[in-house]
Enzyme design. Sequence first.
Site, PDB file in Angstrom:
ATOM      1  N   GLY A  53       0.767  -1.244   0.000  1.00 48.60           N
ATOM      2  CA  GLY A  53       0.000   0.000   0.000  1.00 48.60           C
ATOM      3  C   GLY A  53       0.796   1.290   0.000  1.00 48.60           C
ATOM      4  N   TRP A  55       2.094   2.953  -2.543  1.00 48.58           N
ATOM      5  CA  TRP A  55       1.648   3.864  -3.617  1.00 48.58           C
ATOM      6  C   TRP A  55       0.297   4.481  -3.217  1.00 48.58           C
ATOM      7  CZ3 TRP A  55       2.863   2.774  -9.457  1.00 48.58           C
ATOM      8  CH2 TRP A  55       4.252   2.635  -9.621  1.00 48.58           C
ATOM      9  N   ASP A  75      -5.721  -5.366  -4.956  1.00 47.91           N
ATOM     10  CA  ASP A  75      -4.629  -6.345  -4.932  1.00 47.91           C
ATOM     11  C   ASP A  75      -5.182  -7.740  -4.639  1.00 47.91           C
ATOM     12  OD1 ASP A  75      -1.319  -5.923  -4.694  1.00 47.91           O
ATOM     13  OD2 ASP A  75      -2.053  -7.857  -3.972  1.00 47.91           O
ATOM     14  N   ASP A  91      -8.184 -10.256  -8.262  1.00 44.77           N
ATOM     15  CA  ASP A  91      -7.197 -10.453  -9.321  1.00 44.77           C
ATOM     16  C   ASP A  91      -7.557  -9.525 -10.480  1.00 44.77           C
ATOM     17  OD1 ASP A  91      -5.784 -11.379 -11.502  1.00 44.77           O
ATOM     18  OD2 ASP A  91      -6.105 -13.498 -11.054  1.00 44.77           O
ATOM     19  N   LYS A 156       4.249  -0.561 -14.259  1.00 48.06           N
ATOM     20  CA  LYS A 156       5.553  -1.239 -14.261  1.00 48.06           C
ATOM     21  C   LYS A 156       5.673  -2.056 -15.542  1.00 48.06           C
ATOM     22  CE  LYS A 156       6.707  -3.804 -10.581  1.00 48.06           C
ATOM     23  NZ  LYS A 156       7.557  -3.402  -9.460  1.00 48.06           N
TER      24      LYS A 156
HETATM   25  N1  SAM Z   1       2.889  -0.643  -5.252  1.00 50.77           N
HETATM   26  C1  SAM Z   1       2.869  -1.488  -4.087  1.00 50.77           C
HETATM   27  C2  SAM Z   1       3.276  -0.651  -2.896  1.00 50.77           C
HETATM   28  O1  SAM Z   1       3.785   0.431  -3.114  1.00 50.77           O
HETATM   29  O2  SAM Z   1       3.071  -1.078  -1.769  1.00 50.77           O
HETATM   30  C3  SAM Z   1       3.792  -2.700  -4.267  1.00 50.77           C
HETATM   31  C4  SAM Z   1       3.253  -3.663  -5.269  1.00 50.77           C
HETATM   32  S1  SAM Z   1       4.093  -5.204  -5.245  1.00 50.77           S
HETATM   33  C5  SAM Z   1       5.587  -4.809  -6.032  1.00 50.77           C
HETATM   34  C6  SAM Z   1       3.284  -6.124  -6.481  1.00 50.77           C
HETATM   35  C7  SAM Z   1       1.872  -6.518  -6.105  1.00 50.77           C
HETATM   36  O3  SAM Z   1       1.243  -7.039  -7.275  1.00 50.77           O
HETATM   37  C8  SAM Z   1       1.784  -7.635  -5.057  1.00 50.77           C
HETATM   38  O4  SAM Z   1       1.165  -7.162  -3.899  1.00 50.77           O
HETATM   39  C9  SAM Z   1       0.914  -8.701  -5.742  1.00 50.77           C
HETATM   40  O5  SAM Z   1      -0.026  -9.295  -4.872  1.00 50.77           O
HETATM   41  C10 SAM Z   1       0.205  -7.883  -6.810  1.00 50.77           C
HETATM   42  N2  SAM Z   1      -0.352  -8.669  -7.920  1.00 50.77           N
HETATM   43  C11 SAM Z   1       0.318  -9.533  -8.723  1.00 50.77           C
HETATM   44  N3  SAM Z   1      -0.535 -10.081  -9.608  1.00 50.77           N
HETATM   45  C12 SAM Z   1      -1.758  -9.540  -9.374  1.00 50.77           C
HETATM   46  C13 SAM Z   1      -3.044  -9.700  -9.960  1.00 50.77           C
HETATM   47  N4  SAM Z   1      -3.229 -10.547 -10.983  1.00 50.77           N
HETATM   48  N5  SAM Z   1      -4.086  -9.000  -9.473  1.00 50.77           N
HETATM   49  C14 SAM Z   1      -3.905  -8.157  -8.420  1.00 50.77           C
HETATM   50  N6  SAM Z   1      -2.705  -7.954  -7.821  1.00 50.77           N
HETATM   51  C15 SAM Z   1      -1.649  -8.634  -8.288  1.00 50.77           C
END
Ligand code: SAM
Length: 305
Positions: A53, A55, A75, A91, A156
């Site tokens: 969280g 961002w 998420d 998802d 990203k």
């Molecule tokens: N931006 C976040 C922060 O600042 O705290 C960090 C994000 S982290 C690098 C990547 C996130 O992508 C993970 O929490 C993961 O659960 C989520 N994620 C990956 N595939 C996903 C999907 N299909 N649907 C939703 N979330 C997904």
Amino acid sequence: MGRTSKDKRDVYYRLAKENGWRARSAFKLLQLDEEFQLFQGVTRAVDLCAAPGSWSQVLSRKIGSQGSGQVVAVDLQAMAPLTGVIQIQGDITQLSTAKEIIQHFEGCPADLVVCDGAPDVTGLHDVDEYMQAQLLLAALNIATHVLKPGGCFVAKIFRGRDVTLLYSQLRIFFANVLCAKPRSSRNSSIEAFAVCRGYDPPEGFVADLAKPLLDHSYDSDFNQLNGPTRFIVPFVTCGDLSAYDSDCSYSLDLKDGSKYEYTPPTQPPISPPYQEACILKKKGRLAKEVHTQNCAVSKVDQPVP
Ligand code: SAM
């Protein structure tokens, strides 16, 4: 390794804790904003793949202060609550999640959609890049439903072999697309961020969640795209040179003279995927690698004490 060693190796990890951010990623969004003024005039935003969280924290601090500001965060993982942030656990590649997000913006579109999504990395580069591209396309699909004309999308991206295709696809929907690497993103990582400004879908485009956004096959070499299909994006590094280099280790006493004091993480993960492994380890029941006579590696369960 002591608990301070990560603080020493990763200055952004340490600064995140000291500044109350849930993750070091906060600095990536802050540095992107410094360069591109992403939050100017933004009151409604979507944070895709948002856990834990940081961002969303940045968004709510930056746009929450503008009274009517609204942030919707999504998420797969549960996220601790954040004031002013509506949370959806789901998802982003699933139709039901996409529909749930969209309904928050019906009649009142978003100014900004961000996605920091990352798949669980397998180490197989082609697979990881493919999965990352699918996440980005799922995020773009949602963005085409919720963004206002002229809106902005930041996601990203892995700068892998087929990234040219993604740039070309993004360019269809946005007047301006570039690739940015914040200083807090390690040089050793292929991660960067596509910054897409000026949402302007092609005439006659009808956003449709049921179909993949841009149907394509991966059986040709996209770097050979030419003519109008080839789009070479500008590459921008952001965060000025005085910012900390994420690939360096720093003394625990920082350059502004402040004395080091250990800070615990701002928000530990609620139910991380590795939780079960931690419990098994505590009980001494985690499988351990053993080398057999012919050097093959196999896994054995530890005996239950
Ligand atoms: N931006 C976040 C922060 O600042 O705290 C960090 C994000 S982290 C690098 C990547 C996130 O992508 C993970 O929490 C993961 O659960 C989520 N994620 C990956 N595939 C996903 C999907 N299909 N649907 C939703 N979330 C997904």
